[in-house]
Scaffold this motif. Structure first.
Motif, PDB file in Angstrom:
ATOM      1  N   PHE A 160       0.827  -1.203   0.000  1.00 16.11           N
ATOM      2  CA  PHE A 160       0.000   0.000   0.000  1.00 16.11           C
ATOM      3  C   PHE A 160       0.867   1.261   0.000  1.00 16.11           C
ATOM      4  O   PHE A 160       0.496   2.276  -0.582  1.00 16.11           O
ATOM      5  CB  PHE A 160      -0.945  -0.005   1.201  1.00 16.11           C
ATOM      6  N   GLU A 161       2.037   1.180   0.630  1.00 17.28           N
ATOM      7  CA  GLU A 161       2.959   2.323   0.611  1.00 17.28           C
ATOM      8  C   GLU A 161       3.437   2.608  -0.812  1.00 17.28           C
ATOM      9  O   GLU A 161       3.516   3.766  -1.228  1.00 17.28           O
ATOM     10  CB  GLU A 161       4.166   2.057   1.533  1.00 17.28           C
ATOM     11  N   GLU A 162       3.731   1.547  -1.562  1.00 18.26           N
ATOM     12  CA  GLU A 162       4.158   1.714  -2.960  1.00 18.26           C
ATOM     13  C   GLU A 162       3.013   2.268  -3.803  1.00 18.26           C
ATOM     14  O   GLU A 162       3.226   3.079  -4.714  1.00 18.26           O
ATOM     15  CB  GLU A 162       4.632   0.369  -3.518  1.00 18.26           C
ATOM     16  N   LEU A 163       1.792   1.855  -3.491  1.00 17.31           N
ATOM     17  CA  LEU A 163       0.610   2.375  -4.183  1.00 17.31           C
ATOM     18  C   LEU A 163       0.498   3.891  -3.978  1.00 17.31           C
ATOM     19  O   LEU A 163       0.263   4.650  -4.921  1.00 17.31           O
ATOM     20  CB  LEU A 163      -0.625   1.649  -3.665  1.00 17.31           C
ATOM     21  N   ILE A 164       0.681   4.336  -2.748  1.00 19.66           N
ATOM     22  CA  ILE A 164       0.628   5.772  -2.431  1.00 19.66           C
ATOM     23  C   ILE A 164       1.731   6.521  -3.174  1.00 19.66           C
ATOM     24  O   ILE A 164       1.508   7.598  -3.747  1.00 19.66           O
ATOM     25  CB  ILE A 164       0.759   6.003  -0.915  1.00 19.66           C
ATOM     26  N   ASP A 165       2.936   5.945  -3.183  1.00 21.58           N
ATOM     27  CA  ASP A 165       4.067   6.580  -3.876  1.00 21.58           C
ATOM     28  C   ASP A 165       3.784   6.729  -5.370  1.00 21.58           C
ATOM     29  O   ASP A 165       4.152   7.738  -5.983  1.00 21.58           O
ATOM     30  CB  ASP A 165       5.341   5.748  -3.678  1.00 21.58           C
ATOM     31  N   SER A 166       3.131   5.733  -5.962  1.00 22.89           N
ATOM     32  CA  SER A 166       2.785   5.786  -7.381  1.00 22.89           C
ATOM     33  C   SER A 166       1.879   6.965  -7.669  1.00 22.89           C
ATOM     34  O   SER A 166       2.045   7.680  -8.663  1.00 22.89           O
ATOM     35  CB  SER A 166       2.111   4.473  -7.800  1.00 22.89           C
ATOM     36  N   LEU A 167       0.922   7.179  -6.783  1.00 26.94           N
ATOM     37  CA  LEU A 167      -0.039   8.272  -6.948  1.00 26.94           C
ATOM     38  C   LEU A 167       0.652   9.625  -6.786  1.00 26.94           C
ATOM     39  O   LEU A 167       0.471  10.543  -7.598  1.00 26.94           O
ATOM     40  CB  LEU A 167      -1.152   8.107  -5.916  1.00 26.94           C
TER      41      LEU A 167
ATOM     42  N   SER B 273       0.547   7.131 -11.546  1.00 25.58           N
ATOM     43  CA  SER B 273      -0.846   6.747 -11.739  1.00 25.58           C
ATOM     44  C   SER B 273      -1.742   7.959 -11.490  1.00 25.58           C
ATOM     45  O   SER B 273      -1.357   8.906 -10.800  1.00 25.58           O
ATOM     46  CB  SER B 273      -1.214   5.596 -10.796  1.00 25.58           C
ATOM     47  N   ASP B 274      -2.933   7.917 -12.071  1.00 24.66           N
ATOM     48  CA  ASP B 274      -3.902   9.009 -11.926  1.00 24.66           C
ATOM     49  C   ASP B 274      -4.809   8.808 -10.713  1.00 24.66           C
ATOM     50  O   ASP B 274      -5.216   9.758 -10.060  1.00 24.66           O
ATOM     51  CB  ASP B 274      -4.770   9.109 -13.188  1.00 24.66           C
TER      52      ASP B 274
ATOM     53  N   LYS C 163      -2.074  11.167   5.914  1.00 26.96           N
ATOM     54  CA  LYS C 163      -0.689  11.658   5.978  1.00 26.96           C
ATOM     55  C   LYS C 163      -0.232  12.271   4.659  1.00 26.96           C
ATOM     56  O   LYS C 163       0.515  13.256   4.631  1.00 26.96           O
ATOM     57  CB  LYS C 163       0.239  10.497   6.364  1.00 26.96           C
ATOM     58  N   ASN C 164      -0.700  11.708   3.557  1.00 26.46           N
ATOM     59  CA  ASN C 164      -0.256  12.166   2.239  1.00 26.46           C
ATOM     60  C   ASN C 164      -1.246  13.125   1.569  1.00 26.46           C
ATOM     61  O   ASN C 164      -1.097  13.450   0.395  1.00 26.46           O
ATOM     62  CB  ASN C 164      -0.001  10.950   1.337  1.00 26.46           C
ATOM     63  N   ASN C 165      -2.235  13.593   2.350  1.00 27.90           N
ATOM     64  CA  ASN C 165      -3.207  14.587   1.874  1.00 27.90           C
ATOM     65  C   ASN C 165      -3.887  14.171   0.570  1.00 27.90           C
ATOM     66  O   ASN C 165      -4.039  14.970  -0.364  1.00 27.90           O
ATOM     67  CB  ASN C 165      -2.538  15.956   1.721  1.00 27.90           C
ATOM     68  N   LEU C 166      -4.291  12.893   0.536  1.00 23.78           N
ATOM     69  CA  LEU C 166      -5.008  12.380  -0.621  1.00 23.78           C
ATOM     70  C   LEU C 166      -6.512  12.472  -0.372  1.00 23.78           C
ATOM     71  O   LEU C 166      -6.950  12.724   0.747  1.00 23.78           O
ATOM     72  CB  LEU C 166      -4.579  10.934  -0.900  1.00 23.78           C
ATOM     73  N   HIS C 167      -7.295  12.249  -1.415  1.00 26.45           N
ATOM     74  CA  HIS C 167      -8.741  12.427  -1.324  1.00 26.45           C
ATOM     75  C   HIS C 167      -9.462  11.148  -1.735  1.00 26.45           C
ATOM     76  O   HIS C 167      -9.142  10.550  -2.767  1.00 26.45           O
ATOM     77  CB  HIS C 167      -9.195  13.568  -2.237  1.00 26.45           C
ATOM     78  N   ILE C 168     -10.447  10.764  -0.932  1.00 21.00           N
ATOM     79  CA  ILE C 168     -11.330   9.657  -1.301  1.00 21.00           C
ATOM     80  C   ILE C 168     -12.420  10.221  -2.213  1.00 21.00           C
ATOM     81  O   ILE C 168     -13.145  11.140  -1.820  1.00 21.00           O
ATOM     82  CB  ILE C 168     -11.965   9.009  -0.058  1.00 21.00           C
ATOM     83  N   ILE C 169     -12.522   9.685  -3.423  1.00 21.54           N
ATOM     84  CA  ILE C 169     -13.505  10.226  -4.374  1.00 21.54           C
ATOM     85  C   ILE C 169     -14.613   9.231  -4.708  1.00 21.54           C
ATOM     86  O   ILE C 169     -15.552   9.548  -5.434  1.00 21.54           O
ATOM     87  CB  ILE C 169     -12.816  10.685  -5.680  1.00 21.54           C
ATOM     88  N   GLY C 170     -14.495   8.002  -4.186  1.00 14.68           N
ATOM     89  CA  GLY C 170     -15.514   7.003  -4.462  1.00 14.68           C
ATOM     90  C   GLY C 170     -15.244   5.739  -3.675  1.00 14.68           C
ATOM     91  O   GLY C 170     -14.206   5.604  -3.005  1.00 14.68           O
ATOM     92  N   GLU C 171     -16.176   4.798  -3.751  1.00 14.19           N
ATOM     93  CA  GLU C 171     -16.019   3.526  -3.052  1.00 14.19           C
ATOM     94  C   GLU C 171     -16.642   2.411  -3.884  1.00 14.19           C
ATOM     95  O   GLU C 171     -17.466   2.662  -4.774  1.00 14.19           O
ATOM     96  CB  GLU C 171     -16.675   3.580  -1.666  1.00 14.19           C
TER      97      GLU C 171
ATOM     98  N   ILE D 281      -8.969   6.666  -4.670  1.00  9.03           N
ATOM     99  CA  ILE D 281      -8.288   7.864  -4.170  1.00  9.03           C
ATOM    100  C   ILE D 281      -7.522   8.590  -5.277  1.00  9.03           C
ATOM    101  O   ILE D 281      -7.079   7.983  -6.254  1.00  9.03           O
ATOM    102  CB  ILE D 281      -7.337   7.540  -2.996  1.00  9.03           C
ATOM    103  N   LYS D 282      -7.405   9.908  -5.094  1.00 12.91           N
ATOM    104  CA  LYS D 282      -6.683  10.772  -6.037  1.00 12.91           C
ATOM    105  C   LYS D 282      -5.896  11.816  -5.249  1.00 12.91           C
ATOM    106  O   LYS D 282      -6.151  12.052  -4.068  1.00 12.91           O
ATOM    107  CB  LYS D 282      -7.674  11.515  -6.953  1.00 12.91           C
TER     108      LYS D 282
END
Length: 275
Positions: A35-42, A47-48, A71-79, A179-180
């Protein structure tokens, strides 16, 4: 235009299955080992958007993932909710009596233990990823070894499903969030769910007062979880999910909580898709 989506795991995983169900447009997949690598990709722009598991109907919320979003100030835009169906699969032509070992993620093995106990001679081997195990069986043409993974993995890696839906608890739902880096602004009329974080002064009744405000504002509390603030002993952050019928009710609650809480943050405002 193709959208790049980061997932935890590889193609054929449950995260990949969510991508196939949620996104209608053409997408490319960025496979991430953690999941950390996923966040880094974003964050790095590889990734978009990203798909991230956040809660399971049996195991409960995955709080570290809420913390990563915050922590990374990302946004949940859907589920998106996915009914987790675990399947036993092997090379074409293999039958259950041919299987000597079953390889899969420890959680998948645990979810299917009642089925596996019927075959005490089969050795259970923990692996890092369900879909990766399925891919390896195909790539190395491993006979006598089966994987537990999704139907998507069986299709993708051309394996036979020996036994389907072998999980002990048949109604096993996992909630994933999309997330975006930038918030996605839906019309207020479509928003009926939100994820928020707040911190309170460590005194009697502070949490009760906040919960009362949520109730008075007609918010339905669907999840609340605390996480200790490592840098401040005996202080906690609260991660809360709420649903509501009218956005103005949530807007009123936001204004009040902004005043009452020592710290208040909206992680996402989006559409409730709970089945």
């Amino acid at each position: 235009m193709t959208t790049k989506i980061a997932i935890q795991g590889i193609k054929g995983s449950f995260h990949h299955q969510v991508v196939k169900e949620y996104f209608s447009e053409n997408v490319d997949i960025d496979e991430c080992l953690s999941f950390e690598e996923l966040i880094d990709s974003l964050i790095a722009g590889k990734s978009d958007q990203a798909v991230m598991a956040i809660e399971n109907s049996i195991a409960g919320p995955i709080i570290p993932n809420y913390a990563l979003i915050d922590k990374n100030n990302l946004h949940i835009i859907g589920e998106h909710y996915l009914n987790i169906q675990q399947n036993l699969m092997a090379l074409k032509g293999q039958k259950i009596e041919d299987i000597k070992e079953v390889h899969s993620h420890p959680m998948a093995l645990l979810q299917c233990m009642d089925f596996l106990k019927q075959y005490p001679t089969i050795k259970l081997v923990e692996d890092k990823d369900t879909a990766e195990t399925a891919r390896r069986i195909q790539e190395k043409q491993l006979t006598g070894i089966a994987a537990i993974a999704s139907e998507t993995a069986a299709e993708m890696y051309d394996l036979d499903i020996i036994a389907s839906s072998i999980q002990t608890i048949k109604n096993n739902m996992t909630r994933f969030v999309i997330i975006k880096k930038q918030n996605s602004f839906l019309p207020e009329s479509e928003i009926n769910r939100a994820s928020v974080k707040f911190e309170l002064d460590h005194k009697r009744g502070s949490l009760a007062a906040v919960l009362n405000v949520m109730s008075d504002c007609k918010l339905n509390l669907t999840k609340i979880q605390s996480l200790p603030k490592i840098e401040t002993p005996w202080k906690y952050s609260f991660f809360v999910d709420v649903t509501f019928e009218k956005y103005e009710d949530f807007a009123k609650a936001k204004a009040l909580l902004n005043i009452m809480a020592e710290y208040f943050k909206v992680l996402g405002e989006y559409k409730n898709t709970r089945p």
